[in-house]
Design a protein around this motif. Structure first.
Motif, mmCIF file in Angstrom:
data_model
loop_
_atom_site.group_PDB
_atom_site.id
_atom_site.type_symbol
_atom_site.label_atom_id
_atom_site.label_comp_id
_atom_site.label_asym_id
_atom_site.label_seq_id
_atom_site.Cartn_x
_atom_site.Cartn_y
_atom_site.Cartn_z
ATOM 1 N N ALA A 187 -77.001 26.136 -59.496
ATOM 2 C CA ALA A 187 -76.205 24.969 -59.870
ATOM 3 C C ALA A 187 -77.134 23.793 -60.160
ATOM 4 C CB ALA A 187 -75.237 24.625 -58.749
ATOM 5 N N VAL A 188 -78.155 23.684 -59.333
ATOM 6 C CA VAL A 188 -79.126 22.606 -59.499
ATOM 7 C C VAL A 188 -80.514 23.205 -59.413
ATOM 8 C CG1 VAL A 188 -80.135 20.563 -58.398
ATOM 9 C CG2 VAL A 188 -77.651 20.799 -58.523
ATOM 10 N N SER A 189 -81.365 22.789 -60.317
ATOM 11 C CA SER A 189 -82.739 23.253 -60.258
ATOM 12 C C SER A 189 -83.682 22.092 -60.577
ATOM 13 C CB SER A 189 -82.927 24.398 -61.264
ATOM 14 O OG SER A 189 -84.292 24.583 -61.519
ATOM 15 N N LEU A 190 -84.492 21.730 -59.596
ATOM 16 C CA LEU A 190 -85.494 20.675 -59.798
ATOM 17 C C LEU A 190 -86.861 21.335 -59.694
ATOM 18 C CD1 LEU A 190 -84.083 17.853 -57.464
ATOM 19 C CD2 LEU A 190 -83.922 17.958 -59.937
ATOM 20 N N ARG A 191 -87.702 21.112 -60.686
ATOM 21 C CA ARG A 191 -89.031 21.703 -60.696
ATOM 22 C C ARG A 191 -90.091 20.625 -60.722
ATOM 23 N NH1 ARG A 191 -87.783 24.811 -58.735
ATOM 24 N NH2 ARG A 191 -86.839 26.800 -59.142
ATOM 25 N N ASP A 192 -90.744 20.411 -59.579
ATOM 26 C CA ASP A 192 -91.859 19.478 -59.500
ATOM 27 C C ASP A 192 -91.514 18.127 -60.144
ATOM 28 O OD1 ASP A 192 -94.341 18.802 -58.618
ATOM 29 O OD2 ASP A 192 -95.378 19.506 -60.412
ATOM 30 N N VAL A 193 -90.363 17.612 -59.757
ATOM 31 C CA VAL A 193 -89.861 16.396 -60.390
ATOM 32 C C VAL A 193 -90.478 15.141 -59.762
ATOM 33 C CG1 VAL A 193 -87.804 14.985 -60.733
ATOM 34 C CG2 VAL A 193 -87.699 17.453 -61.085
ATOM 35 N N THR A 194 -90.973 14.277 -60.612
ATOM 36 C CA THR A 194 -91.458 12.978 -60.136
ATOM 37 C C THR A 194 -90.775 11.879 -60.928
ATOM 38 O OG1 THR A 194 -93.280 12.760 -61.721
ATOM 39 C CG2 THR A 194 -93.755 13.946 -59.684
ATOM 40 N N LYS A 195 -90.710 10.705 -60.318
ATOM 41 C CA LYS A 195 -90.147 9.553 -61.013
ATOM 42 C C LYS A 195 -90.857 8.294 -60.533
ATOM 43 C CE LYS A 195 -87.270 7.127 -63.501
ATOM 44 N NZ LYS A 195 -87.258 7.237 -64.975
ATOM 45 N N ASN A 196 -91.473 7.612 -61.473
ATOM 46 C CA ASN A 196 -92.141 6.354 -61.139
ATOM 47 C C ASN A 196 -91.384 5.186 -61.749
ATOM 48 O OD1 ASN A 196 -94.045 8.091 -60.158
ATOM 49 N ND2 ASN A 196 -95.513 7.727 -61.814
ATOM 50 N N PHE A 197 -91.333 4.098 -61.003
ATOM 51 C CA PHE A 197 -90.847 2.837 -61.559
ATOM 52 C C PHE A 197 -92.037 1.896 -61.525
ATOM 53 C CE2 PHE A 197 -87.034 4.733 -59.672
ATOM 54 C CZ PHE A 197 -86.201 4.746 -60.771
ATOM 55 N N GLY A 198 -92.722 1.770 -62.664
ATOM 56 C CA GLY A 198 -93.941 0.982 -62.669
ATOM 57 C C GLY A 198 -94.953 1.642 -61.744
ATOM 58 N N ASP A 199 -95.408 0.892 -60.762
ATOM 59 C CA ASP A 199 -96.392 1.444 -59.834
ATOM 60 C C ASP A 199 -95.739 2.178 -58.669
ATOM 61 O OD1 ASP A 199 -98.352 0.359 -61.346
ATOM 62 O OD2 ASP A 199 -98.573 -1.468 -60.143
ATOM 63 N N VAL A 200 -94.423 2.029 -58.552
ATOM 64 C CA VAL A 200 -93.734 2.621 -57.409
ATOM 65 C C VAL A 200 -93.391 4.079 -57.694
ATOM 66 C CG1 VAL A 200 -91.767 2.425 -55.858
ATOM 67 C CG2 VAL A 200 -92.735 0.375 -56.912
ATOM 68 N N GLU A 201 -93.833 4.962 -56.804
ATOM 69 C CA GLU A 201 -93.495 6.372 -56.950
ATOM 70 C C GLU A 201 -92.257 6.653 -56.105
ATOM 71 O OE1 GLU A 201 -97.367 8.948 -57.085
ATOM 72 O OE2 GLU A 201 -97.698 7.264 -55.725
ATOM 73 N N ALA A 202 -91.089 6.669 -56.757
ATOM 74 C CA ALA A 202 -89.838 6.842 -56.008
ATOM 75 C C ALA A 202 -89.645 8.307 -55.622
ATOM 76 C CB ALA A 202 -88.671 6.352 -56.849
ATOM 77 N N VAL A 203 -89.983 9.203 -56.525
ATOM 78 C CA VAL A 203 -89.892 10.641 -56.255
ATOM 79 C C VAL A 203 -91.259 11.239 -56.552
ATOM 80 C CG1 VAL A 203 -88.832 12.811 -56.983
ATOM 81 C CG2 VAL A 203 -87.425 10.755 -56.754
ATOM 82 N N ILE B 203 -90.433 16.836 -56.264
ATOM 83 C CA ILE B 203 -89.383 17.551 -55.537
ATOM 84 C C ILE B 203 -89.079 18.869 -56.230
ATOM 85 C CG2 ILE B 203 -86.903 17.545 -55.028
ATOM 86 C CD1 ILE B 203 -87.084 14.779 -54.041
ATOM 87 N N ASP B 204 -89.079 19.940 -55.462
ATOM 88 C CA ASP B 204 -88.646 21.248 -55.928
ATOM 89 C C ASP B 204 -87.401 21.601 -55.157
ATOM 90 O OD1 ASP B 204 -90.497 22.808 -57.797
ATOM 91 O OD2 ASP B 204 -91.903 21.855 -56.396
ATOM 92 N N LYS C 88 -90.330 12.972 -51.141
ATOM 93 C CA LYS C 88 -90.646 14.397 -51.029
ATOM 94 C C LYS C 88 -89.662 15.086 -50.094
ATOM 95 C CE LYS C 88 -95.455 14.858 -52.084
ATOM 96 N NZ LYS C 88 -96.789 15.189 -51.638
ATOM 97 N N VAL C 89 -89.502 16.411 -50.288
ATOM 98 C CA VAL C 89 -88.687 17.184 -49.362
ATOM 99 C C VAL C 89 -89.561 17.506 -48.158
ATOM 100 C CG1 VAL C 89 -87.447 19.345 -49.024
ATOM 101 C CG2 VAL C 89 -87.316 18.170 -51.222
ATOM 102 N N VAL C 90 -89.123 17.073 -46.968
ATOM 103 C CA VAL C 90 -89.935 17.334 -45.785
ATOM 104 C C VAL C 90 -89.369 18.467 -44.938
ATOM 105 C CG1 VAL C 90 -90.963 15.045 -45.643
ATOM 106 C CG2 VAL C 90 -88.791 15.477 -44.524
ATOM 107 N N ALA C 91 -88.094 18.800 -45.128
ATOM 108 C CA ALA C 91 -87.519 19.935 -44.418
ATOM 109 C C ALA C 91 -86.298 20.394 -45.192
ATOM 110 C CB ALA C 91 -87.132 19.562 -42.992
#
Lengths: 266, 311
Positions: B21-37, B40-41, B222-225
């Protein structure tokens, strides 16, 4: 909220799902949007009653029966007031985007198949329709008053051109709607359009060739007013057309620019 | 023990033969210098009810926005029902319920439902939706005149209009009272039992534990658990010994068997350990530590421990 579709099985069959036709454009949405405009008392007063009242106030001034092109001064004032009313209406319609955005409605719509361009098209159609109603109201006021005089063909041509010209202000409304948060957009647009109408040779006549005239020719109401009155005056200076095209481009460009930036979670 | 990478559990690994249903592959998201994601896999199987748990600023909302196609990942791939998020939305396969806003006050309840319904290719009749959502009697009322609860029911009706395969809920019960919360989750669970996939973001551990089949714990992008409620709770096993001990010998303490971490705050020392008896025995018999206090590590503390959030 406790149940779901009766037809739903254990999982949704993805292949059975379609994308709506025409990017989501439909008459239900258009109808509801129109009804919302007509229900808004402020819109009705400022855009329909006010221009008609202005026409009654200015349309009978001395010299109303002097000849202008193929009609008279009262006809000239009639077309100008219709443009003013239609511009206000269209701008108010455009500015509703601002309120919708501040309420998070735009975000709700982005979670549907509705294409942004179709949303804008619908808003433009609503603005055009409301503009047409405003033009009709002022024209009916003119007929009731009985002073304006011009050939029927000219009358219709002026009215149609006026409606088309209101698109410039629908775009302005959207642009301002994005720049000014929430319900304040109309507070900026109302006085702003009145000012542009005064300096743009719409509400008071400005003598051609004067310094004021040169200033006026750069303001956003000037070009469209000259175009809307051209069937009556038989005059259409090239810089008036250029004025209208440039301002339309500026407002559409501005609206598109703000819209593309609209990623805020509002 | 601080979980650094994602703590994955064998039984939550998806059966890759079925569509996700959902598949995230090594997803990152930056807002300027801020790394929000920050990479995430995640795979979610159809029909799962998953809690996206984490403190504010963990990247939950950013991730949900990407799943809805409201924003684009800086890198990596996002797929929903095997499609790009915008395509899944266009097919009416994904819906979301927002906690506030998103409605127009000058429209009636019926107009709102009719408006939204008109935008999808496949929906049911407006009257059926109103009836099923229990808001038929509100049909003619202006949205602005509806109570918060009534508006929430309307939002729900709207989200379920296209019969979505995936329902995303961002902090859905914020502002609800206990009763409202229970009713809400009752409805969601019943709905999910018919096969709808539900992903909800929350920062309430209890809510995640109680209503999700699976908890994905995120922290700092990040996914921690990732596991069932009981598995995540197991990560939180152990107790904390607090004692007053000026000039604590941290090295000795850390070297004791079963000690996860030691924290010194002024004269007090906090020892997180699986075997607190050993710690207590050591402290009382071999040091001048006093005022011992032993407390079980609650879920909240586990949460803080895993996500690194400040208490």
């Amino acid at each position: 909220m406790s149940t779901t579709t009766a037809t739903m099985g254990s999982t949704v069959d993805v292949t059975s799902r379609n994308v709506p036709r025409f990017g989501g454009f439909n008459s239900t949405m258009l109808g509801i949007e129109l009804r919302r405009m007509l229900r808004n008392r402020r819109t009705i007063i400022f855009t329909l009653v006010f221009p008609a009242a202005m026409f009654f106030a200015f349309g009978g001034q001395s010299g109303w029966d002097e000849k202008v092109g193929s009609g008279n001064v009262a006809a000239y004032i009639l077309v100008s007031m219709a443009l003013y009313g239609a511009a206000l209406t269209a701008a108010a319609g455009g500015a509703m985007v601002a309120i919708e955005r501040s309420l998070g409605w735009s975000r709700s719509l982005r979670l549907t198949p509705l294409k942004p361009a179709v949303y804008i098209l619908t808003k433009a159609l609503v603005a055009l329709t409301m503009g047409a109603i405003a033009v009709t109201v002022v024209n009916v006021a003119g007929i009731v008053q009985g002073k304006p005089s011009m050939p029927v063909g000219t009358w219709i041509a002026c009215a149609l051109l006026t409606v088309v010209c209101t698109l410039v202000f629908a775009a302005l409304g959207v642009f301002i709607g994005y720049l000014v948060p929430g319900e304040n957009a109309m507070q900026v647009l109302g006085p702003g359009l009145a000012l542009f109408s005064f300096v743009g040779n719409v509400l008071i006549p400005i003598t051609e060739g004067t310094t004021m005239w040169h200033v006026a020719s750069f303001t956003p109401m000037f070009g469209v007013a000259e175009i809307a009155r051209s069937p009556l005056t038989h005059e259409l200076p090239w810089y008036a057309v250029l004025n209208a095209v440039v301002w339309l481009a500026i407002f559409i460009g501005g609206a598109a620019w703000r819209m593309s930036k609209d990623t805020a979670r509002v | 023990m601080r979980v650094r990478g994602a703590a994955r559990f064998a039984d939550t690994v998806d059966d890759m033969t079925t569509q996700t249903a959902v598949s995230l592959r090594d997803v990152t998201k930056n807002f300027g210098d801020v790394e929000a994601v920050r990479g995430i896999d995640l795979d979610i199987a159809p029909g799962e009810v998953v809690a996206f748990l984490g403190p504010n600023g963990a990247g939950k909302t950013t991730t949900i926005d990407m799943l809805l196609g409201l924003s684009q990942p800086t890198s990596g791939e996002v797929e929903v029902m095997g499609m790009k998020p915008r395509d899944a939305i266009a097919h009416g396969l994904v819906s979301a319920v927002m906690q506030t806003g998103g409605l127009l006050k000058d429209m009636t309840v019926r107009e709102t439902v009719a408006y939204m319904a008109s935008l999808f290719a496949n929906t049911e009749s407006v009257d059926d939706v109103l009836k099923r959502s229990g808001i038929s009697q509100l049909a003619a009322r202006k949205v602005g005149k509806c109570s918060g609860g009534e508006q929430q029911r309307l939002r729900f009706a709207l989200a379920l209009l296209p019969d979505p395969a995936l329902l995303l809920l961002d902090e859905p019960t914020t502002g609800m009272d206990v009763e409202g919360r229970r009713a809400f989750w009752g409805a969601i669970r019943e709905d999910a039992s018919r096969g709808r996939t539900v992903l909800f973001a929350t920062h309430y551990l209890e809510e995640a534990d109680q209503y999700a089949d699976r908890i994905v714990l995120v922290s700092k992008g990040k996914v921690v658990a990732d596991g069932t409620g009981s598995q995540v709770k197991a990560l939180a096993s152990g107790r904390t010994v607090r004692a007053t001990w000026p000039a604590a010998d941290v090295e000795r303490l850390t070297a004791l068997g079963g000690v996860d971490s030691v924290e010194v705050r002024g004269d007090t020392v906090h020892v997180h350990a699986k075997d607190t008896d050993t710690v207590a025995r050591y402290l009382l018999s071999e040091t001048n530590a006093r005022d011992l206090e032993i407390t079980a590590r609650g879920l909240e503390e586990a949460f803080i421990n895993l996500t690194g959030a400040q208490a």
